[in-house]
Design a protein around this motif. Structure first.
Motif, PDB file in Angstrom:
ATOM      1  N   ALA A 183       0.829  -1.214   0.000  1.00 53.93           N
ATOM      2  CA  ALA A 183       0.000   0.000   0.000  1.00 53.93           C
ATOM      3  C   ALA A 183       0.859   1.257   0.000  1.00 53.93           C
ATOM      4  N   SER A 219      -2.838  -0.608  -4.933  1.00 58.23           N
ATOM      5  CA  SER A 219      -3.439  -1.080  -3.688  1.00 58.23           C
ATOM      6  C   SER A 219      -4.860  -0.552  -3.535  1.00 58.23           C
ATOM      7  N   ALA A 220      -5.069   0.730  -3.802  1.00 57.23           N
ATOM      8  CA  ALA A 220      -6.397   1.326  -3.665  1.00 57.23           C
ATOM      9  C   ALA A 220      -7.386   0.755  -4.679  1.00 57.23           C
ATOM     10  N   ALA A 221      -6.903   0.440  -5.875  1.00 55.27           N
ATOM     11  CA  ALA A 221      -7.777  -0.072  -6.930  1.00 55.27           C
ATOM     12  C   ALA A 221      -8.093  -1.561  -6.779  1.00 55.27           C
ATOM     13  N   PRO A 254      -8.917  -3.878  -3.794  1.00 56.06           N
ATOM     14  CA  PRO A 254      -9.151  -4.252  -2.400  1.00 56.06           C
ATOM     15  C   PRO A 254      -9.171  -5.767  -2.165  1.00 56.06           C
ATOM     16  N   PRO A 305       0.529   2.776  -4.001  1.00 51.06           N
ATOM     17  CA  PRO A 305      -0.771   3.207  -3.480  1.00 51.06           C
ATOM     18  C   PRO A 305      -1.905   3.125  -4.504  1.00 51.06           C
ATOM     19  N   LYS A 306      -1.638   3.420  -5.764  1.00 53.28           N
ATOM     20  CA  LYS A 306      -2.717   3.379  -6.771  1.00 53.28           C
ATOM     21  C   LYS A 306      -3.205   1.953  -7.002  1.00 53.28           C
TER      22      LYS A 306
END
Length: 193
Positions: A101, A108-110, A112, A105-106
């Motif tokens: 994450a 990881s966020a996309a 779940p 981050p992109k």
């Protein structure tokens, strides 16, 4: 939905890396004490099936699946099949979910769901190649079979048998210490007690 022989699917027991949310993919991590107990529970669930049905058994070449199979199958013979290895997760292998994450981050966020996260890993195997390996295994089955492999591998296996799409596969639970029974396009779960 295709018609496949009956399958008894076992995910390996908990590993040291599972316990700390570290991505294994095709890297190795030993079973924890809990993981050993989970494999012992699977042994109890499988014993009457092995005795009554004498099915062939296929096992992933990765150490955690081999260790689980040796406990869950006892002295019952099995064949190691490289198609049963877990998804290769590229740059994510060896990192914790928190580290992923932070570094990605992109992605990881996309993603779940863990299946999606593994399949989007830079340098990883990707969903289509991974699902193709699982499908190839299924297409080669001729008789009811026991399979000992991995969580994400099992999600795709169970999803294909049950006619699920990718997002539905990604939301399937990944229990350890049980036996998933797949037959006639449906899933049942054998648990102790």
């Amino acid at each position: 939905m295709a018609d496949f022989p009956k399958i008894w699917f076992l995910r390996h027991g908990q590993t040291v890396w599972n316990a700390v949310h570290r991505v294994q993919g095709q890297m190795e991590s030993e079973l924890t004490e809990l993981g050993i107990r989970q494999a012992q529970v699977q042994a109890g669930l499988l014993a009457p099936i092995l005795k009554a049905k004498e099915p062939p058994c296929l096992v992933s070449p990765l150490g955690r699946a081999q260790q689980t199979a040796q406990i869950a199958l006892g002295n019952y013979p099995y064949v190691t099949d490289p198609l049963l290895a877990e998804a290769q997760a590229g740059a994510f292998e060896g990192l914790t979910l928190d580290e992923i994450a932070e570094a990605y981050p992109k992605i990881s966020a996309a993603c779940p769901q863990i299946l999606d996260l593994f399949c989007e890993a830079p340098g990883g195997e990707g969903f289509d190649t991974f699902a193709g390996r699982v499908r190839k295994t299924l297409d080669q089955l001729e008789v009811p079979t026991v399979i000992v492999a991995h969580g994400l591998w099992g999600q795709i296996l169970r999803g294909i048998v049950c006619g699920l799409d990718r997002s539905e596969m990604a939301r399937l639970p990944n229990e350890q210490g049980c036996v998933y029974v797949l037959e006639n396009g449906a899933e049942a779960v054998l648990r102790a007690g």
